[in-house]
Each structure stands twice: as C-alpha cells, then as structure tokens.
Design a protein around this motif. Structure first.
Motif, PDB file in Angstrom:
ATOM      1  N   THR A 144     -83.577  75.016  83.107  1.00  0.00           N
ATOM      2  CA  THR A 144     -84.918  74.445  83.302  1.00  0.00           C
ATOM      3  C   THR A 144     -84.976  73.662  84.604  1.00  0.00           C
ATOM      4  O   THR A 144     -85.931  73.782  85.393  1.00  0.00           O
ATOM      5  CB  THR A 144     -85.284  73.514  82.128  1.00  0.00           C
ATOM      6  N   ASN A 145     -83.949  72.856  84.850  1.00  0.00           N
ATOM      7  CA  ASN A 145     -83.955  72.013  86.035  1.00  0.00           C
ATOM      8  C   ASN A 145     -83.694  72.807  87.308  1.00  0.00           C
ATOM      9  O   ASN A 145     -84.203  72.444  88.372  1.00  0.00           O
ATOM     10  CB  ASN A 145     -82.950  70.873  85.868  1.00  0.00           C
ATOM     11  N   ILE A 146     -82.940  73.887  87.209  1.00  0.00           N
ATOM     12  CA  ILE A 146     -82.791  74.763  88.381  1.00  0.00           C
ATOM     13  C   ILE A 146     -84.141  75.422  88.689  1.00  0.00           C
ATOM     14  O   ILE A 146     -84.574  75.496  89.837  1.00  0.00           O
ATOM     15  CB  ILE A 146     -81.704  75.829  88.135  1.00  0.00           C
ATOM     16  N   ALA A 147     -84.831  75.860  87.628  1.00  0.00           N
ATOM     17  CA  ALA A 147     -86.135  76.509  87.805  1.00  0.00           C
ATOM     18  C   ALA A 147     -87.221  75.542  88.238  1.00  0.00           C
ATOM     19  O   ALA A 147     -88.316  75.972  88.639  1.00  0.00           O
ATOM     20  CB  ALA A 147     -86.550  77.209  86.507  1.00  0.00           C
ATOM     21  N   VAL A 177     -84.059  73.337  70.957  1.00  0.00           N
ATOM     22  CA  VAL A 177     -83.846  74.559  71.738  1.00  0.00           C
ATOM     23  C   VAL A 177     -85.182  75.225  72.037  1.00  0.00           C
ATOM     24  O   VAL A 177     -85.433  75.667  73.166  1.00  0.00           O
ATOM     25  CB  VAL A 177     -82.899  75.522  70.987  1.00  0.00           C
ATOM     26  N   CYS A 178     -86.054  75.303  71.028  1.00  0.00           N
ATOM     27  CA  CYS A 178     -87.394  75.886  71.237  1.00  0.00           C
ATOM     28  C   CYS A 178     -88.133  75.159  72.354  1.00  0.00           C
ATOM     29  O   CYS A 178     -88.696  75.785  73.258  1.00  0.00           O
ATOM     30  CB  CYS A 178     -88.221  75.793  69.957  1.00  0.00           C
ATOM     31  N   GLU A 179     -88.143  73.833  72.274  1.00  0.00           N
ATOM     32  CA  GLU A 179     -88.898  73.058  73.253  1.00  0.00           C
ATOM     33  C   GLU A 179     -88.318  73.220  74.650  1.00  0.00           C
ATOM     34  O   GLU A 179     -89.057  73.321  75.633  1.00  0.00           O
ATOM     35  CB  GLU A 179     -88.932  71.577  72.870  1.00  0.00           C
ATOM     36  N   GLN A 180     -86.991  73.264  74.751  1.00  0.00           N
ATOM     37  CA  GLN A 180     -86.390  73.426  76.073  1.00  0.00           C
ATOM     38  C   GLN A 180     -86.686  74.805  76.643  1.00  0.00           C
ATOM     39  O   GLN A 180     -86.904  74.958  77.847  1.00  0.00           O
ATOM     40  CB  GLN A 180     -84.885  73.198  76.007  1.00  0.00           C
ATOM     41  N   ALA A 181     -86.743  75.819  75.791  1.00  0.00           N
ATOM     42  CA  ALA A 181     -87.112  77.168  76.244  1.00  0.00           C
ATOM     43  C   ALA A 181     -88.558  77.196  76.729  1.00  0.00           C
ATOM     44  O   ALA A 181     -88.878  77.835  77.746  1.00  0.00           O
ATOM     45  CB  ALA A 181     -86.910  78.171  75.110  1.00  0.00           C
ATOM     46  N   VAL A 182     -89.442  76.479  76.006  1.00  0.00           N
ATOM     47  CA  VAL A 182     -90.842  76.380  76.436  1.00  0.00           C
ATOM     48  C   VAL A 182     -90.919  75.740  77.814  1.00  0.00           C
ATOM     49  O   VAL A 182     -91.632  76.215  78.707  1.00  0.00           O
ATOM     50  CB  VAL A 182     -91.653  75.555  75.409  1.00  0.00           C
ATOM     51  N   TRP A 183     -90.168  74.674  78.017  1.00  0.00           N
ATOM     52  CA  TRP A 183     -90.167  73.949  79.280  1.00  0.00           C
ATOM     53  C   TRP A 183     -89.685  74.854  80.412  1.00  0.00           C
ATOM     54  O   TRP A 183     -90.285  74.910  81.495  1.00  0.00           O
ATOM     55  CB  TRP A 183     -89.264  72.722  79.155  1.00  0.00           C
ATOM     56  N   ALA A 184     -88.600  75.571  80.164  1.00  0.00           N
ATOM     57  CA  ALA A 184     -88.058  76.474  81.192  1.00  0.00           C
ATOM     58  C   ALA A 184     -89.079  77.555  81.556  1.00  0.00           C
ATOM     59  O   ALA A 184     -89.305  77.853  82.746  1.00  0.00           O
ATOM     60  CB  ALA A 184     -86.769  77.119  80.692  1.00  0.00           C
TER      61      ALA A 184
END
Length: 523
Positions: A144-147, A177-184
């Motif tokens: 997420t942070n790279i993106a 995990v769901c929320e981090q995938a949404v963020w990414a």
C-alpha cells in the motif's frame, strides 16, 4: 432532451448571441473556466494515501533509520525465508521502513527485489500457514505504501501482479486484511484512468460496495468511501457508465451519513461524476440524488459546502432541462449566503454557477432576477477579487444574450454599466472581450433609449476606455471597440444637448409597469 428552438428564438439568438454562440457553448465547463481550482487539492480528497502508524505506536522503536545495503539485503533474504516467524519479522521490518519516515525508501526497496516476495506473501492461504493473516496484512500494508508514491512506483506494484491478489483479499476472514487491501486498491485506482479502468475490469466495484453496511467500523467505511471517490475521478476518459450506475445507489445512501469525512468524500464523488459530460449528469439526476445534494449548499461545514457547490455547478453546465432540475430543488435560495460568504473561493464558484444559469433560457434568467441575485452579482463585479469579477462579467454578458429586453433593462437599472466598463482596463483579453460583447448587446437592445445608455457609458468613463481599445493588439477586441464607437458614438449627426436625457448610474429610471418590446427598452 431540450425542445428545438422556434424560428423566432433562432433569429433572436442569431442577432444577439456572441458570435453566434448557442446556449451549450455559452455554458462553461470547469476545464475552460477554473483550471486553477483543480490545482488546489487542499479541499479535495487525496489521490493516494500512505498508511502511517499513529503517534502512540511503538513501531519506530525497533526500526533502523540508517538503511544500509547490508541490512536491506538481510530484510529481503529473510522475507523469502521458509521460516514463518523469520519471514513475518522481515516483512514487518520492510513495512516499518515504508511507514516511519517522511521520505520512505520506496525506490530502494523496489530495487532490492522485494516486490515479488511481498506479492507472494499475499497468496499465503489462511488455513495452511500459521499466522498468515498477519503476514498478508504486513505485506499488503508495505505494498500500500509503495503504491502511495509516484506513478512509476504504483505501476511497479501493479506489474508485480498485486491487483488480482488484493481483490481476493477483499474476501478475507480478517477485517484488517480486507481494509488494507481496500486501501492498496484505492492508491492504485487513484493513479489515473488507465489503472482505474484496469482494476474495474477485474471486478472491484461490487466487492468494494458490499462493505458499505451498518456493521462496518467508521474508519473502514471512510477508506471505502475514499476508494469510491477515486473510482469516480478523472474524465479523460470518465469511468464506464455501468460503473457509475453501480456506484450511484451507494452515494445516494452515503449522502445521509453524519460523519463529515464520509459526507465530504461522497459529495466530491458526485462532483467528479457530474464533470464528465451531459450523459453522466443525466445518470446522476436519474439516481434521485439531486434533491439531497441541494440542501448541502448551506451545510455548517465549509468543506461540505465547497464540494456541494462544485457538484451542482457541474450539473448546470448541462442542458436547460438538466439545469432546471437544480432550480426546481430550490437551489437559488442558498445563493445570497454563498455570494456573501467569507471565503472568496466560494463567492467565485457561486458566481460561476450563476453565469451558467444566465446562459439558459429566459425563464431561468428570470429565476435569478426573482431571487434578487442580480444586485449581488453586480456587487461582485464591482468589488470582488479579479477571478470573481471575471465570473461576474460572464454572468452579466450571458444575461444580455439569453435574457429578454426587459430583463436586460432591469440589469441596467441595477447599475451594471459602471462596474462593467471598469473591467475594460484589465489585462485579461478574454474578460475585455466578454465585457465588450455585453456592452454591444445592451446597446443593440436599447432601441429608442440608446442615448440614455450611451450617456451612462460616457459618464462613467467607459467611452474613453472603449476608444482606447480601438488600438488594442487583439483584432477581435479592436473590432468590437471600433464597432461600438462607429455605431453609437460617432459624430455624424448633430444633437441638441437640451434634448439629451439626463441620467446617472443611480438614476436610470424605468417604468416597471410598461412592457419591454424586442425592439428595445421603454423608459
């Protein structure tokens, strides 16, 4: 669809409209008018967001801020380890490097070759590997942070094959995990229309919208709403119409939310959709959201007001029928407050909105008059900041084209001539041309009372300014100025000064009981 103009209205348009412009040309979309508004992102939602731990987090304590080739190589090596504990520790260390610094070493980590390893970590099946949700979460956070970086850095995440795996993680049993995938995915979608459409093509919309439910934590819902905003962004090209139709019911629901952050994002999403042309404007209208949008023009939060004004302003760049939907919802009653708002930017957007109403039909022009907004537009024309004065000049000039002779007569009676003429000395050639067009239209429609209008122009110094513009380097300006002087201020005839009407800007009297004819005003 708009009704086709009658022969009579076509003739009136041909006579009075600036260089034969029709109403669609007079309405001015945002790209042509207020490019600088899009440059200021402070009040708009961010395209990409980096996930940085909260201030009370202990994440920074065990992070080596002095990243060296050796310890980076060790992180990469351990991230590919078969030992779950060692692998999790290394991926977490990489994530902390990307989260703890104002200038995270994104390029260093990309060049280290860790991207494919992080992507493989997303594939760890929940049931087969002990602690895999934590590994997936840390890897997703790092990615997420790279993106969240530059377009090139975001593209690197995509090229590593992360997007299909993020989409799978939307079904994870772990909410983190769901929320981090949404963020990414939000960061990837926010990179631009190409990646937006790529992620849409892989089926992101329905799984994303499924998170909008009463049980979702507020922080998670804020992230989901932000990703929806990114799906609605960009108009070159705009999102697919099917996607817009899928998203609009969710926006219709979220527009009632009491959380300010969610409400602001929801209204920005509508503003982006309405900036995509008349067909998209119609989709928004058909969704039934406009009556819920209009009251937000008077919301207590300025950020909500700003977004709502942008959205309704975009709608009235559409057809007369689309504009009428906004007027039918009582939008104009909010504009006295918007035109006198303490923020100049809101004043400017409010006048821009009204310039698109005065570009409409005579009933829409009359609605602006009946709402007592003309004196306030003239006030902005006179004393507003230049960008607001510019919008006011358009609003006035459009009225001289779209309005009836009686409506133009009212405009003059409210004292428009002096502040209008004052703009003839500005350095913006477009504004000068708009003002000259407006003056020409007013004079053309004055009929037997043209001398009274000429007196007003002369008394406020407007004639001197127009004469000076006959030497302007811009050919169109020169021609307009020359035409006005030649037709209305030449010395071909003689006139008894005792017969000239006595009038000042504040004493330009009309008999409001007399009807104005198409030939001119009745004074």
């Amino acid at each position: 669809m708009d009704k086709p103009p009658t022969d009579q209205s076509k003739n009136r348009m041909g006579v009075f409209k600036n260089k034969g412009k029709d109403q669609d040309e007079m309405r001015r979309r945002r790209t042509e008018v207020t490019v600088e508004l899009r440059k200021n992102k402070r009040e708009e939602t961010l395209l990409k967001r980096r996930n940085v731990p909260t201030a009370d987090s202990t994440d920074d304590e065990d992070v080596d801020k002095q990243l060296t080739a050796d310890n980076l190589a060790l992180i990469v090596s351990n991230a590919g380890s078969e030992d779950p504990a060692l692998q999790l520790s290394a991926v977490q260390a990489a994530r902390k490097l990307l989260s703890s610094d104002r200038n995270p070493p994104i390029d260093d980590l990309i060049q280290s070759g860790i991207l494919p390893i992080l992507v493989r970590c997303l594939e760890k099946a929940d049931n087969n590997v002990v602690g895999s949700p934590s590994l997936q979460f840390e890897a997703a956070w790092a990615l997420t942070n790279i993106a969240s970086g530059t377009s090139r850095q975001t593209q690197a995440v995509v090229h590593a094959g992360a997007v299909p795996l993020f989409l799978k993680l939307l079904q994870s049993s772990s909410q983190n995990v769901c929320e981090q995938a949404v963020w990414a995915l939000g960061n990837i979608i926010g990179d631009g229309p190409q990646l937006r459409d790529y992620v849409i093509s892989l089926g992101v919309v329905q799984p994303l919208l499924s998170f909008i439910n009463p049980d979702i934590p507020i922080g998670f819902l804020r992230n989901v709403t932000w990703v929806v905003v990114n799906l609605c962004r960009n108009k070159d090209p705009p999102p697919p119409q099917q996607t817009i139709q899928e998203i609009l019911p969710a926006l219709n629901m979220l527009i009632h939310h009491t959380d300010t952050s969610i409400l602001v994002d929801t209204v920005w999403a509508l503003s982006y959709l309405t900036d995509g042309g008349n067909s998209n404007i119609q989709l928004v209208i058909d969704s039934g959201v406009v009556p819920k949008l209009i009251p937000l023009l008077s919301h207590k939060e300025v950020k909500v007001q700003t977004a709502a004004l942008r959205a309704v302003g975009n709608i009235v760049t559409g057809t007369d029928d689309q504009t009428q939907v906004v007027l039918n919802c009582g939008a104009l009653c909010h504009f006295p407050a918007l035109l006198s708002h303490q923020k100049e930017k809101i004043n400017k957007e409010a006048v821009w909105f009204l310039s698109n109403i005065t570009a409409g039909n005579k009933q829409q022009v009359q609605a602006v008059i009946d709402a007592c907004l003309i004196p306030m537009i003239i006030q902005q024309l006179s004393k507003g900041e230049f960008q607001t004065q510019k919008e006011a000049a358009w609003a006035i000039s459009n009225l001289t084209i779209s309005g009836t002779a009686q409506q133009v007569q009212y405009l003059v009676s409210e004292g428009v001539i002096a502040p209008f003429c004052n703009l003839l000395t500005c350095k913006d050639t477009q504004v000068i041309q708009v003002v000259l067009d407006g003056i020409t239209n007013i004079l053309n429609r004055a009929g037997d009372n043209v001398d009274a209008v000429c007196s007003l122009i002369e008394e406020c110094g407007g004639l001197d300014k127009i004469e000076f513009l006959q030497n302007h380097e811009n050919v169109d300006i020169y021609k307009l100025a020359y035409g006005i002087i030649e037709r209305y201020f030449s010395d071909d005839g003689t006139e008894d000064p005792n017969l000239a009407p006595e009038a000042t800007e504040s004493e330009f009297s009309f008999d409001n009981n007399q009807m104005a004819t198409n030939e001119g005003f009745r004074f």
